[in-house]
Scaffold this motif. Structure first.
Motif, mmCIF file in Angstrom:
data_model
loop_
_atom_site.group_PDB
_atom_site.id
_atom_site.type_symbol
_atom_site.label_atom_id
_atom_site.label_comp_id
_atom_site.label_asym_id
_atom_site.label_seq_id
_atom_site.Cartn_x
_atom_site.Cartn_y
_atom_site.Cartn_z
ATOM 1 N N PHE A 1 0.841 -1.193 0.000
ATOM 2 C CA PHE A 1 0.000 0.000 0.000
ATOM 3 C C PHE A 1 0.878 1.245 0.000
ATOM 4 N N ALA A 2 0.312 2.324 -0.546
ATOM 5 C CA ALA A 2 1.065 3.552 -0.755
ATOM 6 C C ALA A 2 0.128 4.741 -0.634
ATOM 7 N N SER A 3 0.732 5.932 -0.536
ATOM 8 C CA SER A 3 -0.041 7.173 -0.499
ATOM 9 C C SER A 3 0.888 8.353 -0.723
ATOM 10 N N CYS A 4 0.316 9.501 -0.961
ATOM 11 C CA CYS A 4 1.012 10.788 -0.876
ATOM 12 C C CYS A 4 2.181 10.893 -1.851
ATOM 13 N N LEU B 1 -3.999 4.761 -0.705
ATOM 14 C CA LEU B 1 -4.792 5.316 0.387
ATOM 15 C C LEU B 1 -4.944 6.831 0.325
ATOM 16 N N GLY B 2 -4.686 7.418 -0.835
ATOM 17 C CA GLY B 2 -5.026 8.821 -0.992
ATOM 18 C C GLY B 2 -3.857 9.740 -1.284
ATOM 19 N N ASP B 3 -4.206 10.977 -1.682
ATOM 20 C CA ASP B 3 -3.256 11.985 -2.135
ATOM 21 C C ASP B 3 -2.497 11.486 -3.357
ATOM 22 N N THR C 1 -2.975 2.870 7.057
ATOM 23 C CA THR C 1 -3.085 4.327 7.083
ATOM 24 C C THR C 1 -2.036 4.961 6.189
ATOM 25 N N GLY C 2 -2.386 6.111 5.607
ATOM 26 C CA GLY C 2 -1.450 6.916 4.833
ATOM 27 C C GLY C 2 -1.307 8.298 5.439
ATOM 28 N N ASP C 3 -1.288 9.331 4.612
ATOM 29 C CA ASP C 3 -1.466 10.733 4.972
ATOM 30 C C ASP C 3 -0.270 11.429 5.595
ATOM 31 N N VAL C 4 0.474 10.809 6.533
ATOM 32 C CA VAL C 4 1.382 11.572 7.392
ATOM 33 C C VAL C 4 2.839 11.570 6.915
ATOM 34 N N LEU D 1 -5.951 -4.407 21.088
ATOM 35 C CA LEU D 1 -7.079 -4.922 20.311
ATOM 36 C C LEU D 1 -6.742 -5.161 18.840
ATOM 37 N N GLY D 2 -5.676 -4.599 18.374
ATOM 38 C CA GLY D 2 -5.294 -4.733 16.975
ATOM 39 C C GLY D 2 -4.047 -3.931 16.725
ATOM 40 N N VAL D 3 -3.690 -3.748 15.455
ATOM 41 C CA VAL D 3 -2.487 -2.993 15.101
ATOM 42 C C VAL D 3 -2.824 -1.999 14.003
ATOM 43 N N GLU D 4 -2.080 -0.891 14.013
ATOM 44 C CA GLU D 4 -2.166 0.092 12.940
ATOM 45 C C GLU D 4 -0.824 0.157 12.226
ATOM 46 N N ILE D 5 -0.857 0.030 10.901
ATOM 47 C CA ILE D 5 0.329 0.095 10.056
ATOM 48 C C ILE D 5 0.219 1.372 9.232
ATOM 49 N N VAL D 6 1.095 2.318 9.506
ATOM 50 C CA VAL D 6 1.069 3.610 8.835
ATOM 51 C C VAL D 6 2.204 3.644 7.829
ATOM 52 N N GLY D 7 1.862 3.904 6.578
ATOM 53 C CA GLY D 7 2.868 3.921 5.523
ATOM 54 C C GLY D 7 3.332 5.325 5.193
ATOM 55 N N THR D 8 4.586 5.452 4.836
ATOM 56 C CA THR D 8 5.150 6.736 4.463
ATOM 57 C C THR D 8 4.647 7.164 3.087
ATOM 58 N N SER D 9 5.158 8.301 2.618
ATOM 59 C CA SER D 9 4.763 8.814 1.314
ATOM 60 C C SER D 9 5.639 8.224 0.210
ATOM 61 N N ILE D 10 5.125 8.289 -0.996
ATOM 62 C CA ILE D 10 5.934 7.947 -2.175
ATOM 63 C C ILE D 10 7.012 9.012 -2.401
ATOM 64 N N THR D 11 6.624 10.291 -2.286
ATOM 65 C CA THR D 11 7.593 11.389 -2.469
ATOM 66 C C THR D 11 7.375 12.544 -1.507
ATOM 67 N N SER D 12 6.168 12.726 -0.999
ATOM 68 C CA SER D 12 5.817 13.953 -0.279
ATOM 69 C C SER D 12 6.734 14.167 0.920
ATOM 70 N N GLY D 13 7.344 15.349 0.981
ATOM 71 C CA GLY D 13 8.304 15.664 2.016
ATOM 72 C C GLY D 13 9.741 15.569 1.564
ATOM 73 N N GLY D 14 9.967 15.064 0.363
ATOM 74 C CA GLY D 14 11.329 14.966 -0.128
ATOM 75 C C GLY D 14 12.067 13.767 0.431
#
Length: 534
Positions: free
Chosen positions: A154-157, A182-184, A411-414, A434-447
């Motif tokens: 999964f990817a985002s941003c 997941l957006g952007d 999750t994406g976005d951040v 109760l579970g886990v959250e996996i937050v993925g980085t951006s493809i490029t956003s932020g340099g």
């Protein structure tokens, strides 16, 4: 089947189909049955998505002049397609004709059915004398079929100006079943309005986008990137949006800045239509005025069910004027919603009925609590679930009542990698996981990014349920079996230059029936760039 045979066969089908098509279904727009293009029309590549056990959506768009409205006359154009079991198209299983419709920017959305479950297929298009690149897609397993393994990314941003899309080239080299976005997918800013810390390496065409033609041109600019096209052609994609597909941090009908409600709704209508035109989505997602149906679910046999959410279209306005703020009576209002009433009911009903081993929320904004303040007091993101805690509490309470369902939130976005454990009470580190959250980085956003930031240690200390952070660019690869879920954070040392390698920065395992994160491997990333500011 070679190119000549494909042209001959699809030409016959085109004639038959045109003879049977009702003019009313084409809204009276002229049909150009023998188009001639001033240049190659498949400049934006091909894509597939929204797979089912017997099919998928196949996508392309005719755009010989992609950055200037597409360069097509206002005619509907028949486009032939075919699906085969092999890349050489010697074993064609289906073919037909769909129209590239002028009112939808000459995009094509073919909803293929009648295919075999859990099977790879190849597809391509033909318009006039031109043939598209070849894409590859995969159907879902049969409903409730036993499935031993699933691998996805999964990817985002992907801010075009901030770097090159090398991560997609590396993703295309993986052995995956599907990709979630997941957006952007685009950013709405004008040229050099949003500058990465290390400076921009590419430039948006034009000013901040507002009109339908603006959004179409921006999608076209992003899709002219060869690495992005390669990843689209390699796997089926399941997509959802966040904010930048319209405007930063918009909330339902409420813009972030400087627009009347009427002007913003016109802008949102244009943005939603352009999103549909450029994504491999089913007709059920075709925008109806100001509304677009995007939340939906996908079951991979009895192994995993994905509930794809829309956390942007139905939400209440951000509390406390948005930004990072302490909780307040406004943010704590139990009536506040991020999902909207109907989507929340749809989600809880689906989770209740699910018989899958793993139950997954594929969504946009940070789910777990993330306190930025050191010591007493809290400062939380009002744009994330922290700004809508009553809505999150209802989901967390559901997870507590249905322990053993193996809940995973994507999750994406951040623009950074995080790994967190979902707690019954985020303010009590000893409360149940109760579970886990996996937050993925951006493809490029932020340099280019870095391994840590100035605030990393403070945030991890204040939030003991957060187990990992990394600030490089890349994507997340997940391998799922009935016994365990493995998460691999795949990162690039830089995106300001082309051709970066990819490495696995860290891997975590979650065992079925044992919610939590087990670190199974770490690898430092060599880089010539660093980022120390938040």
């Amino acid at each position: 089947m070679g190119r000549r045979e494909f042209l001959r066969a699809t030409g016959k089908i085109a004639g038959l189909t045109l003879g049977l098509t009702l003019l009313g279904s084409l809204k009276g727009i002229p049909v150009d049955a023998s188009p001639k293009f001033k240049s190659y029309p498949f400049t934006l590549g091909v894509a597939s998505g929204d797979p089912s056990p017997d099919g998928a959506v196949l996508w392309t768009r005719l755009a010989p002049d992609p950055l200037n409205g597409g360069g097509m006359p206002f005619h509907n154009v028949p486009v032939q397609w075919e699906v085969a079991l092999d890349e050489g198209f010697r074993h064609v299983v289906q073919r037909g004709t769909e129209f590239a419709r002028a009112e939808l920017a000459h995009s094509v959305h073919v909803e293929v059915n009648g295919l075999r479950p859990d099977t790879w297929y190849y597809y391509r298009f033909k318009a006039g004398a031109e043939i598209s690149p070849t894409g590859r897609t995969k159907t879902l397993p049969a409903v409730e079929a036993p499935l031993a393994r699933l691998t996805f990314a999964f990817a985002s941003c992907q801010q075009y100006e901030h770097g090159y899309f090398t991560a997609y080239r590396r993703m295309a080299e993986e052995d995956l079943d599907v990709v979630f976005h997941l957006g952007d997918y685009i950013y709405e800013y004008g040229a050099n309005e949003y500058v990465a810390d290390g400076g921009n390496v590419r430039t948006h065409q034009g000013n901040e986008i507002m009109t339908l033609e603006d959004y179409r041109n921006r999608y076209a600019q992003y899709k002219t990137d060869a690495d992005l096209r390669e990843a689209h052609a390699a796997f089926p994609w399941i997509v959802t949006w966040d904010d930048h597909e319209v405007e930063n941090n918009y909330a339902g009908p409420i813009p972030e800045k400087g627009q009347s409600p009427e002007a913003f709704m016109k802008r949102r209508i244009a943005a939603y239509q352009a999103y549909y035109e450029h994504m491999p989505l089913r007709r059920s997602s075709l925008p109806q005025g100001v509304v677009m149906q995007l939340y939906r679910r996908f079951a991979y046999g009895n192994l995993a069910e994905f509930h794809v959410l829309d956390t942007r279209q139905y939400r209440d306005d951000q509390a406390n004027g948005d930004g990072s703020k302490p909780p307040s009576p406004e943010s704590l209002n139990p009536q506040r919603t991020l999902l909207g009433t109907e989507q929340e009911k749809w989600l809880l009903d689906g989770l209740t009925r699910s018989g899958a081993r793993w139950n997954v929320l594929a969504q946009q904004v940070f789910f777990c609590q993330r306190d930025y303040t050191e010591g007493p007091g809290q400062k939380l993101s009002m744009d994330a679930w922290d700004g809508y805690p009553a809505n999150r509490d209802r989901l967390v309470n559901f997870m507590a009542e249905h322990a053993g369902r193996n809940f995973v939130v994507l999750t994406g976005d951040v623009h950074a990698n995080w790994a967190a454990e979902i707690k019954k009470d985020f303010n009590d580190s000893n409360s149940a996981t109760l579970g886990v959250e996996i937050v993925g980085t951006s493809i490029t956003s932020g340099g280019d990014g870095s391994d840590v930031r100035a605030d990393t240690e403070r945030i991890l200390q204040e939030n003991p349920h957060i187990k990992f952070f990394n600030n490089h660019r890349g994507y997340v690869r997940c391998t799922v079996t009935p016994e365990k879920w493995q998460t691999d954070y795949r990162v690039l040392p830089y995106v300001s230059r082309k051709g970066a390698p990819v490495v696995t920065r860290a891997s975590f395992v979650t065992e079925s029936g044992k919610p939590g994160l087990i670190l199974v491997g770490e690898q430092p990333v060599a880089t010539t760039h660093s980022l120390t500011l938040v």
